[in-house]
Structures are given as C-alpha cells and as structure tokens.
Design a protein around this motif. Structure first.
Motif, short mmCIF file in Angstrom:
data_model
loop_
_atom_site.label_atom_id
_atom_site.label_comp_id
_atom_site.label_asym_id
_atom_site.label_seq_id
_atom_site.Cartn_x
_atom_site.Cartn_y
_atom_site.Cartn_z
N TRP A 142 0.83 -1.21 0.00
CA TRP A 142 0.00 0.00 0.00
C TRP A 142 0.86 1.25 0.00
CZ3 TRP A 142 -4.52 -1.59 -1.26
CH2 TRP A 142 -4.98 -2.82 -0.80
N ILE A 143 0.54 2.15 -0.92
CA ILE A 143 1.17 3.45 -0.94
C ILE A 143 0.42 4.37 0.02
CG2 ILE A 143 1.63 5.50 -2.36
CD1 ILE A 143 1.92 3.53 -4.74
N TYR A 144 -0.90 4.22 0.02
CA TYR A 144 -1.75 5.04 0.88
C TYR A 144 -2.94 4.21 1.31
CZ TYR A 144 -4.99 8.64 2.42
OH TYR A 144 -5.85 9.37 3.16
N ARG A 145 -3.34 4.35 2.56
CA ARG A 145 -4.54 3.70 3.08
C ARG A 145 -5.50 4.77 3.55
NH1 ARG A 145 -3.39 -0.10 7.81
NH2 ARG A 145 -5.60 0.26 8.03
N LEU A 146 -6.77 4.61 3.20
CA LEU A 146 -7.79 5.50 3.73
C LEU A 146 -7.86 5.31 5.25
CD1 LEU A 146 -10.74 4.98 1.24
CD2 LEU A 146 -9.38 7.04 1.53
N PRO A 147 -8.21 6.35 5.95
CA PRO A 147 -8.42 6.19 7.39
C PRO A 147 -9.53 5.16 7.65
CG PRO A 147 -8.29 8.52 6.82
CD PRO A 147 -8.35 7.75 5.53
#
Length: 72
Positions: A43-48
């Motif tokens: 994952w580069i970015y995960r949603l909160p």
C-alpha cells in the motif's frame, strides 16, 4: 488477526448476497488484519479506518446496492 474466510470475489459474492456477511463486517476484518502491518509493502496510501467503515455503511444503507455485481 487473520481473516478466516476467503476474500475472493467468487467466495464473497454469495455471502454478501444472502446477508451472511456484510460490507461492514468485511471492512472490519480487513482493517483488523491490516493492523498487523503491511509486510509486503503493498500500500502506498490507506484510507483512514473511519472512512472505510463509513463507505461500507453507505453501501448497506442503499437497498439496491445488494443487487450490484460487487455487493451481492
């Protein structure tokens, strides 16, 4: 935490359609498993977490959503 069921669409779809599993349950289980960490750095970015759970709840709140291909 380890998820005790398959996350493949073929396995999730019938369970979501018959109500034995909900989008919120899947989201909670995946988020709990993710707390262990991203050991594969996928994952580069995960949603909160709150955003993920809110979207799952929105799906459940729309009766017609269960008839869509990815939810039911």
């Amino acid at each position: 935490m380890r998820i005790l069921y398959s996350l493949s669409l073929a396995d999730l779809q019938p369970r979501l359609a018959d109500g034995s599993l909900t989008p919120t349950q899947v989201a909670c289980d995946v988020l709990a498993a993710a707390q262990i960490g991203d050991q594969h750095h996928a994952w580069i970015y995960r949603l909160p977490d709150a955003d993920v759970l809110a979207q799952a709840q929105r799906l459940e709140d729309v009766p017609a959503a269960r008839t869509l291909p990815l939810y039911g």
